[in-house]
Design a protein around this motif. Structure first.
Motif, PDB file in Angstrom:
ATOM      1  N   HIS A 152      -9.159 -11.096  22.885  1.00 25.93           N
ATOM      2  CA  HIS A 152      -8.831 -11.650  24.398  1.00 25.93           C
ATOM      3  C   HIS A 152      -9.521 -13.192  24.980  1.00 25.93           C
ATOM      4  O   HIS A 152      -8.943 -13.640  24.904  1.00 25.93           O
ATOM      5  CB  HIS A 152      -9.556 -10.709  25.322  1.00 25.93           C
ATOM      6  N   VAL A 200      -6.239  -9.292  16.839  1.00 33.09           N
ATOM      7  CA  VAL A 200      -6.071  -8.472  17.734  1.00 33.09           C
ATOM      8  C   VAL A 200      -6.636  -7.251  17.567  1.00 33.09           C
ATOM      9  O   VAL A 200      -5.570  -7.217  16.886  1.00 33.09           O
ATOM     10  CB  VAL A 200      -4.706  -8.845  17.951  1.00 33.09           C
ATOM     11  N   ILE A 201      -6.737  -6.728  18.538  1.00 33.47           N
ATOM     12  CA  ILE A 201      -7.266  -5.419  18.603  1.00 33.47           C
ATOM     13  C   ILE A 201      -5.538  -4.386  17.530  1.00 33.47           C
ATOM     14  O   ILE A 201      -5.950  -3.391  16.840  1.00 33.47           O
ATOM     15  CB  ILE A 201      -7.108  -4.696  19.521  1.00 33.47           C
ATOM     16  N   HIS A 202      -4.697  -4.441  17.932  1.00 38.28           N
ATOM     17  CA  HIS A 202      -3.375  -3.404  17.564  1.00 38.28           C
ATOM     18  C   HIS A 202      -3.480  -4.001  15.911  1.00 38.28           C
ATOM     19  O   HIS A 202      -3.180  -2.536  15.987  1.00 38.28           O
ATOM     20  CB  HIS A 202      -2.574  -3.384  18.373  1.00 38.28           C
ATOM     21  N   ASP A 253      -7.328  -0.231  25.565  1.00 37.00           N
ATOM     22  CA  ASP A 253      -5.721  -1.725  25.676  1.00 37.00           C
ATOM     23  C   ASP A 253      -4.627  -1.128  25.988  1.00 37.00           C
ATOM     24  O   ASP A 253      -4.287   0.076  25.523  1.00 37.00           O
ATOM     25  CB  ASP A 253      -5.944  -2.574  24.716  1.00 37.00           C
ATOM     26  N   HIS A 260      -1.805  -1.158  25.019  1.00 38.98           N
ATOM     27  CA  HIS A 260      -1.041  -1.074  24.059  1.00 38.98           C
ATOM     28  C   HIS A 260      -1.905  -0.907  23.179  1.00 38.98           C
ATOM     29  O   HIS A 260      -0.329  -0.775  21.688  1.00 38.98           O
ATOM     30  CB  HIS A 260      -0.509  -2.641  23.326  1.00 38.98           C
ATOM     31  N   THR A 305       0.724 -12.470  19.412  1.00 40.20           N
ATOM     32  CA  THR A 305       0.497 -11.532  20.179  1.00 40.20           C
ATOM     33  C   THR A 305       0.807 -10.581  19.177  1.00 40.20           C
ATOM     34  O   THR A 305       0.981 -10.564  18.705  1.00 40.20           O
ATOM     35  CB  THR A 305       1.291 -11.411  21.882  1.00 40.20           C
ATOM     36  N   CYS A 306       0.257  -9.199  20.006  1.00 44.70           N
ATOM     37  CA  CYS A 306       0.449  -7.673  18.725  1.00 44.70           C
ATOM     38  C   CYS A 306       1.485  -7.358  18.967  1.00 44.70           C
ATOM     39  O   CYS A 306       2.209  -7.159  18.120  1.00 44.70           O
ATOM     40  CB  CYS A 306      -0.744  -6.693  19.297  1.00 44.70           C
ATOM     41  N   CYS A 354      -5.576 -12.727  20.957  1.00 45.18           N
ATOM     42  CA  CYS A 354      -4.459 -12.708  22.040  1.00 45.18           C
ATOM     43  C   CYS A 354      -4.298 -14.262  22.102  1.00 45.18           C
ATOM     44  O   CYS A 354      -2.980 -14.255  22.904  1.00 45.18           O
ATOM     45  CB  CYS A 354      -4.976 -12.217  22.968  1.00 45.18           C
ATOM     46  N   CYS A 365      -1.134 -15.574  25.685  1.00 49.66           N
ATOM     47  CA  CYS A 365      -1.106 -14.065  26.188  1.00 49.66           C
ATOM     48  C   CYS A 365      -1.419 -13.440  27.480  1.00 49.66           C
ATOM     49  O   CYS A 365      -1.330 -13.348  28.557  1.00 49.66           O
ATOM     50  CB  CYS A 365      -0.650 -12.726  25.107  1.00 49.66           C
ATOM     51  N   VAL A 366      -2.486 -13.448  27.641  1.00 49.90           N
ATOM     52  CA  VAL A 366      -3.163 -12.540  28.802  1.00 49.90           C
ATOM     53  C   VAL A 366      -4.038 -13.761  29.654  1.00 49.90           C
ATOM     54  O   VAL A 366      -4.663 -13.160  30.733  1.00 49.90           O
ATOM     55  CB  VAL A 366      -4.420 -12.185  28.588  1.00 49.90           C
ATOM     56  N   ASN A 400       5.232  -9.249  25.177  1.00 54.51           N
ATOM     57  CA  ASN A 400       4.959  -8.047  26.029  1.00 54.51           C
ATOM     58  C   ASN A 400       4.925  -7.670  27.553  1.00 54.51           C
ATOM     59  O   ASN A 400       5.601  -6.976  27.717  1.00 54.51           O
ATOM     60  CB  ASN A 400       4.025  -6.491  25.266  1.00 54.51           C
ATOM     61  N   ARG A 427       0.275 -13.548  34.520  1.00 52.19           N
ATOM     62  CA  ARG A 427       0.343 -12.794  33.820  1.00 52.19           C
ATOM     63  C   ARG A 427      -0.535 -13.949  32.199  1.00 52.19           C
ATOM     64  O   ARG A 427      -1.871 -13.663  32.229  1.00 52.19           O
ATOM     65  CB  ARG A 427       1.363 -12.309  32.575  1.00 52.19           C
TER      66      ARG A 427
HETATM   67  S1  SF4 Z   1      -0.622  -7.929  24.922  1.00 46.66           S
HETATM   68 FE1  SF4 Z   1      -2.035  -9.879  24.841  1.00 46.66          FE
HETATM   69  S2  SF4 Z   1      -3.746  -9.910  25.596  1.00 46.66           S
HETATM   70 FE2  SF4 Z   1      -3.116  -7.831  24.908  1.00 46.66          FE
HETATM   71  S3  SF4 Z   1      -4.052  -6.662  23.526  1.00 46.66           S
HETATM   72 FE3  SF4 Z   1      -1.819  -7.926  22.129  1.00 46.66          FE
HETATM   73  S4  SF4 Z   1      -1.862  -9.939  22.617  1.00 46.66           S
HETATM   74 FE4  SF4 Z   1      -3.647  -9.107  22.954  1.00 46.66          FE
END
Ligand code: SF4
Lengths: 457, 166
Positions: A64, A98-100, A118, A120, A295-296, A356, A359-360, A378, A384
């Motif tokens: 992030h 990104v994690i996802h 998280d 998502h 982004t994810c 990320c 995005c955040v 998303n 945001r």
């Molecule tokens: S929505 Fe945005 S901040 Fe959240 S995990 Fe996905 S890329 Fe990262």
């Protein structure tokens, strides 16, 4: 009576017949933190004297705020790295992604229970995993004890038929669905996507659907595991982890929603809620200051390929900025190999390292007062992207890329004609682009397998 | 237990971005400081004026958005005794109970900014002293009540060394 995908997975993981409405304690296969939620989770474990990991994959993602823009966040990163060293948890560090995206690439598999701190985390549902987002304390305990509790959700089945028009993508389908359901239309429910449109949809497009399930309030967004899932896992060198998984024919759904994908036009979510969606013909004359592709939700190679096809040989509008951020290191490597980054850079884009990105609202593209951003992400909530005075519109990567050229929100159907659009045609781009394997990703898994940690009972 | 306090009224869809803005990401390991920005983008005056025991009252889908547990945590740290709304987003709901912040689902149309409330967590009866009316809340599911009564999930696990939900 038959079972939905959610009931099937949770039954197997809790060892009893789990039905919608039941409270169950289920085994956790993958437990994940990111750098915004992990530090609190780690501190909760310290409070409980429970600093260990028992979930088969316990993973910390630094994504992030990566690389860190401030010393406070650098110190949070140190806390996570130290926890990983101490417990044997896997560390996915700055630049890995990104994690996802990382979870679907290398960790989640059909039939798994995946919990992530998280929202998502529902993304892995596209692989046929019961994947859901929770808070830091829930995930911390799930990670340390290898189990968590759930209320088995009722399921809304989303049946999509028909072929997308050229210029229309899975992002438009999910935005359309969220507009229809509302941001709380599926609260506490599981979404289950199926039907001919989904059966022939590429894995990457499916991830976009599951990723945004939470934007309708859903707990997860499940898709059956089939031959497209198999081809994807194979492309990641994980063929052995595939297994088929489908809902029963006589499963009980709370609601069945039928959508003709052929009738959907490109969708745009207007500020400041994701369910504020409108068809693209109602967006005329909206000037944009910044376009963000990544982004994810839509930072995968399929997305970047579509964007590059549109941007090739073109320049972004002089008054706007274009930011491109690959979702993971492997996506980045693929984009290099395919020459996409050169196309973006020549078109006037800034390329961000995998993560990320903007995005955040932490760094890499914070909006100025009254500025408008068109994003492939998303979420478009007020504040945001780091400034409550900014305005965020959401759309597909194709809409984003074309709008970057025109400088206002524009309909990509004007430039994507039939024959050029692969989405929804039954061809999985995963098969065509041989995914580059980033060696350290599989190394991470190997090291984790070898790492000393508490024995499973 | 009966809670007493004054109402801070908010609207629909109060997101975790409004409760705990992303631009304060760097304060997440400094919760008291983070709490001085609670709900800042929904009402910039709230954090400085809220008094201990006050209630946050909203309409539909309170807490939608990210999984950040910091959101209910800083509402609690600001001194708020409970959040009342017509409905809550799923992850926020679970997080709030985990951190020991009571949530009350009820018809909030009859509650306005500045009203004085008395909330009985056991019976679920909400007395609006200002308007002289009584409202009934939907009871918490049993599993959540057990966690809340233990003082949150950390305390629950410390006490039982496992989930004890029924
Ligand atoms: S929505 Fe945005 S901040 Fe959240 S995990 Fe996905 S890329 Fe990262």
């Amino acid at each position: 009576m038959g079972k939905t995908l959610a009931e099937k997975i949770l039954s197997a993981k809790c060892g009893e017949d789990a039905r919608a409405g039941d409270i169950v304690v289920a085994q956790v296969d993958v437990a994940a933190f990111q750098d915004g939620t992990g530090p609190l989770g780690v501190r909760q474990l310290q409070k409980m004297n429970l600093e260990k990991v028992k979930a088969p994959y316990s993973i910390l993602f630094i994504d992030h705020a990566a690389p860190s823009p401030r010393k406070e966040l650098s110190n949070d990163h140190i806390l996570l790295r130290t926890f990983a060293q101490k417990t044997g948890a896997i560390l996915s560090d700055v630049g890995d992604g990104v994690i996802h995206q990382r979870l679907v690439e290398d960790f989640a598999k059909p039939g798994d229970v995946v919990i992530g701190a998280d929202s998502h985390s529902c993304t892995s549902g596209a692989l046929g995993a019961f994947a859901t987002g929770m808070g830091s304390t829930d995930v911390a305990i799930g990670m340390a004890m290898g189990k968590t509790w759930f209320k088995v959700p009722e399921t809304f089945r989303v049946e999509a038929t028909g072929t997308f028009q050229p210029g229309v993508f899975s992002k438009d389908l999910i935005l359309y669905l969220i507009g229809m359901l509302g941001a709380d239309g599926a609260t506490y429910k599981a979404l289950e996507f199926g039907g001919p449109t989904i059966d022939t949809m590429s894995m990457e497009s499916r991830f976009t659907l599951s990723n945004m399930a939470v934007e309708a309030g859903a707990k997860t967004g499940l898709i059956a595991s089939d031959k497209i899932t198999k081809a994807y896992l194979q492309s990641r060198g994980r063929l052995k982890e595939w297994r088929p998984l489908t809902p029963d024919k006589d499963a009980q759904y709370e609601r069945v929603i039928k959508i003709d994908a052929g009738k959907i036009v490109p969708q745009v979510a207007f500020p400041h809620t994701v369910d504020n969606t409108k068809p693209i013909d109602q967006t005329k004359g909206i000037k944009i200051d910044q376009v963000f592709i990544g982004t994810c939700t839509n930072g995968r190679i399929e997305d970047l390929k579509i964007a590059a096809k549109i941007l090739k040989g073109k320049k972004r509008a002089p008054h706007s900025r274009l930011i491109v951020c690959p979702a993971s290191r492997d996506v980045y490597l693929d984009a290099i190999k395919l020459g996409l980054l050169e196309i973006f850079v020549r078109a006037g884009a800034s390329i961000m390292g995998p993560g990320c990105g903007a995005c955040v609202g932490v760094h890499e593209g914070i909006l100025g007062d009254k500025e408008v951003c068109l994003s492939s992400a998303n979420r478009n909530f007020k504040g945001r992207m780091g400034n409550p005075e900014g305005f965020i519109y959401l759309a597909s990567p194709a809409t984003c890329a074309y709008s970057a050229i025109t400088g206002e929100i524009s309909d990509p159907r004007k430039i994507i004609v039939r024959g050029q659009n692969k989405a929804g045609k039954g061809k999985s781009p995963d098969k065509k682009v041989r995914m580059l394997k980033f060696s350290s990703a599989s190394k991470m898994r190997e090291n984790f397998a070898k790492a000393k940690r508490p024995k499973k009972k | 237990m009966v809670l007493k306090g004054k109402v801070w009224k908010f609207g629909d869809s109060i997101s975790t971005d409004l409760i705990c803005p992303g631009r304060y990401f760097h304060l997440r390991s400094n919760l008291p400081e983070l709490a001085t920005h609670v709900l800042e983008d929904a009402d910039p005056e709230f954090a400085s004026k809220v008094a201990k025991g006050d209630f946050v009252v909203a309409r539909n889908n309170f807490g939608l958005g990210s999984s950040r547990e910091h959101a209910p945590t800083i509402i609690k740290l600001a001194g708020v005794s409970a959040v009342l709304a017509k409905s809550f987003a799923r992850i926020f709901y679970r997080n709030a109970i985990n951190v020991g912040l009571p949530l009350i689902e009820c018809d909030t149309d009859k509650i306005d900014q500045g009203d004085e409330l008395e909330v009985d967590l056991v019976t679920g009866i909400i007395k609006n002293k200002t308007k002289g009316i009584e409202l009934k809340s939907r009871p918490l599911p049993k599993a959540m009540l057990n966690i809340l009564n233990d003082g949150g999930l950390v305390a629950h696990i410390k006490k039982h060394r496992d989930f004890k939900l029924d």
